[in-house]
Scaffold this motif. Structure first.
Motif, PDB file in Angstrom:
ATOM      1  N   GLU A 273       0.831  -1.208   0.000  1.00 58.54           N
ATOM      2  CA  GLU A 273       0.000   0.000   0.000  1.00 58.54           C
ATOM      3  C   GLU A 273       0.865   1.257   0.000  1.00 58.54           C
ATOM      4  O   GLU A 273       0.472   2.286  -0.568  1.00 58.54           O
ATOM      5  CB  GLU A 273      -0.974  -0.023   1.185  1.00 58.54           C
ATOM      6  N   ALA A 274       2.075   1.189   0.565  1.00 55.71           N
ATOM      7  CA  ALA A 274       2.976   2.347   0.546  1.00 55.71           C
ATOM      8  C   ALA A 274       3.483   2.622  -0.868  1.00 55.71           C
ATOM      9  O   ALA A 274       3.554   3.779  -1.307  1.00 55.71           O
ATOM     10  CB  ALA A 274       4.144   2.106   1.495  1.00 55.71           C
ATOM     11  N   GLU A 275       3.839   1.568  -1.614  1.00 52.59           N
ATOM     12  CA  GLU A 275       4.272   1.745  -3.003  1.00 52.59           C
ATOM     13  C   GLU A 275       3.134   2.309  -3.856  1.00 52.59           C
ATOM     14  O   GLU A 275       3.343   3.215  -4.683  1.00 52.59           O
ATOM     15  CB  GLU A 275       4.728   0.408  -3.582  1.00 52.59           C
ATOM     16  N   ALA A 276       1.936   1.769  -3.661  1.00 55.25           N
ATOM     17  CA  ALA A 276       0.792   2.230  -4.448  1.00 55.25           C
ATOM     18  C   ALA A 276       0.483   3.695  -4.151  1.00 55.25           C
ATOM     19  O   ALA A 276       0.207   4.485  -5.063  1.00 55.25           O
ATOM     20  CB  ALA A 276      -0.429   1.350  -4.154  1.00 55.25           C
TER      21      ALA A 276
ATOM     22  N   ALA B 102       0.703   9.407  -6.031  1.00 58.09           N
ATOM     23  CA  ALA B 102       1.116  10.795  -5.818  1.00 58.09           C
ATOM     24  C   ALA B 102       1.984  11.294  -6.963  1.00 58.09           C
ATOM     25  O   ALA B 102       1.845  12.426  -7.435  1.00 58.09           O
ATOM     26  CB  ALA B 102       1.849  10.924  -4.482  1.00 58.09           C
ATOM     27  N   GLU B 103       2.888  10.430  -7.440  1.00 60.44           N
ATOM     28  CA  GLU B 103       3.778  10.811  -8.536  1.00 60.44           C
ATOM     29  C   GLU B 103       3.018  11.002  -9.836  1.00 60.44           C
ATOM     30  O   GLU B 103       3.199  11.999 -10.550  1.00 60.44           O
ATOM     31  CB  GLU B 103       4.856   9.747  -8.715  1.00 60.44           C
ATOM     32  N   ARG B 104       2.160  10.056 -10.188  1.00 56.93           N
ATOM     33  CA  ARG B 104       1.491  10.085 -11.491  1.00 56.93           C
ATOM     34  C   ARG B 104       0.426  11.176 -11.582  1.00 56.93           C
ATOM     35  O   ARG B 104       0.211  11.745 -12.643  1.00 56.93           O
ATOM     36  CB  ARG B 104       0.873   8.719 -11.795  1.00 56.93           C
ATOM     37  N   LEU B 105      -0.244  11.459 -10.464  1.00 56.53           N
ATOM     38  CA  LEU B 105      -1.300  12.470 -10.502  1.00 56.53           C
ATOM     39  C   LEU B 105      -0.826  13.838 -10.017  1.00 56.53           C
ATOM     40  O   LEU B 105      -1.577  14.811 -10.098  1.00 56.53           O
ATOM     41  CB  LEU B 105      -2.503  12.026  -9.664  1.00 56.53           C
TER      42      LEU B 105
END
Length: 507
Positions: free
Chosen positions: A386-389, A394-397
């Motif tokens: 869940e931390a990676e997701a 956050a990065e992509r959006l």
């Protein structure tokens, strides 16, 4: 009250939390609903037929409403209640698959609803086709301990047998007389040749199911599939959007009529007006839209709550100096629709900072990555923590982390590729233009099974507390774990002023 998913991963249900008690509420044998099974798909064909050959639900709905009026239902379809100026009620949508995710909602729902006056079911009471035979395990049994009336509006699945089960249970209506046969070789005639019609109601079986909610305090008889409830200082209006998410001309005329007046109003609809960062105003046959009626300042709508999409979303839309809260509440039990596919929100003046959803996008991505890892036997590649997701969302959006207490995770090429394959946002990485299905199409490719029947479930329901001055709306969650079962977390909360001069401020 336990931590919410916005605070901790454990609050979202991740980790090794103790499983809740919901299995003790379930029948010994539960049929797993499979959308790959022809016995499920073939009876659910009416939605496709309506889109090909014309939608007959408006005509059928008119016949149901005429029958109820002939039997003594009020002509205006308004239910008068004696609720005080301060009271509470519940809203829960898309409930009835009759399996672990539906029953996992029940213990927390019962705790949160102990002093409420009634509940509204918003869309798709019974899956897959609204059969009266399914009401025992998918309606009466799960809510047998809720000691107040339950009103409902139908969803498209309730219409797959021409609303027969819904009308019998909620309106105490006998079966309709056979309709006039269409002229040969017309589109209506072709549709009628393939149309699924449910078998007659098994009255003995239904009577046995009704005994699970037989207390006088639990009883309510609706005037039709659409209705209005005058409760304390507010009017709650429920509309039926049928198979294809539209409103017929007669219902549209009625909606305009019952929307008049100074009483503040809350709309409950089977098809949300804002969802997944888009506006769906809901057309009315003959012209205009449902949202035109909601936005009209003379009608004093303060909120519009829709089911159909199986998660929670909220859009505070400013209209002529006031704010209308547009809410999606379809997380009551059916399989979860992804939220990580929702792009960065910018619609009707609502920005990402004001938008709310549950599950959080990172939890949604982690959930679906685990599903695909198990289904495709590629756990090491697909499964994201869940931390990676959360970090890749956050990065992509281009948004900040939504979980307050979490150390940032490293975003690798694999993490980015999995996020792109599972449809995060609208900016797929190079080389990942192909996207795996994670919304409704998921059930058409992968039969729900054991992978989706263990926590966390990411289900939700609403509690609305009404006073003469305001409505407090809270979204509470059900993960399937005992901690959240004993104290359902509040995933979102907003106070909606009822006074016409007030302008709500974003939470």
């Amino acid at each position: 009250m336990s931590d919410s998913s916005r605070n901790t991963a454990a609050g979202a249900g991740w980790g090794t939390g103790e499983r809740g008690t919901y299995k003790s509420l379930m029948p010994e044998r539960v049929e797993k609903l499979s959308w790959l099974n022809p016995r499920t798909l073939w009876p659910a064909r009416n939605g496709v037929l309506a889109s090909w050959f014309g939608d007959p639900t408006g005509h059928t709905r008119d016949r149901w409403v005429a029958q109820r009026r002939a039997d003594g239902a009020p002509a205006d379809l308004v239910i008068g209640r004696d609720d005080p100026d301060r009271f509470s009620f519940m809203v829960i949508g898309d409930t009835g698959e009759g399996d672990e995710p539906q029953y996992a909602v029940v213990p927390g729902f019962l705790r949160a609803s102990q002093d409420t006056r009634f509940t509204v079911l918003a869309s798709d009471v019974i899956y897959p086709v609204g059969s009266s035979d399914d009401y025992g395990t998918k309606f009466f049994r799960p809510y047998r301990d809720y000691q107040a009336p339950i009103y409902a509006i139908p969803g498209n699945h309730d219409w797959y047998e021409d609303l027969q089960g819904f009308m019998r249970v909620f309106c105490d209506a006998p079966a309709l007389a056979a309709a006039e046969r269409p002229r040969p070789f017309t589109r209506a005639w072709l549709r009628s040749l393939l149309w699924h019609r449910g078998k007659p109601v098994d009255e003995q079986r239904l009577a046995g199911a009704r005994r699970m909610r037989a207390a006088e305090a639990q009883q309510a008889v609706q005037p039709g599939p659409y209705w209005a409830v005058d409760a304390g200082p507010v009017r709650i209006i429920g509309i039926d959007t049928g198979l294809l998410g539209t409103v017929d001309a007669e219902q549209g005329r009625w909606l305009r009529e019952v929307s008049r007046g100074d009483r503040p109003k809350i709309l409950v609809t089977g098809s949300p007006l804002y969802v997944d960062g888009e506006h769906h105003p809901c057309p009315i046959e003959g012209g205009g839209t449902v949202d035109d009626i909601v936005r009209d300042p003379a009608h004093r709508f303060v909120a519009a709550i829709g089911g159909d999409i199986h998660n929670y979303q909220r859009y505070p839309v400013r209209v002529d100096g006031r704010t209308i809260q547009y809410v999606v509440s379809g997380g009551g039990g059916a399989f979860m629709h992804a939220t990580h596919t929702i792009p960065r929100v910018s619609v009707a003046g609502v920005t990402e900072d004001e938008f709310r959803c549950y599950p959080l996008r990172g939890d949604s991505l982690a959930f679906y990555s685990g599903l695909y890892g198990r289904r495709l036997r590629l756990r090491r590649f697909f499964t994201l923590t869940e931390a990676e997701a959360t970090a890749v969302i956050a990065e992509r959006l281009g948004i900040g982390p939504t979980r307050r207490r979490q150390d940032p995770a490293r975003v690798t090429r694999r993490v980015r590729l999995v996020a792109a394959l599972l449809g995060t946002g609208r900016r797929p990485d190079k080389g990942a233009r192909f996207r795996l299905p994670v919304r409704k199409a998921y059930t058409q490719l992968f039969s729900p099974g054991s992978a989706t029947y263990s926590p966390p479930f990411f289900k939700s329901f609403l509690r609305l507390d009404v006073t003469p001055d305001a409505v407090r709306l809270r979204c509470l969650s059900a993960t399937g774990n005992l901690e959240q079962e004993l104290a359902p977390p509040v995933e979102d909360e907003v106070t909606i002023p009822l006074q016409p001069a007030s302008i709500p401020l974003p939470e």
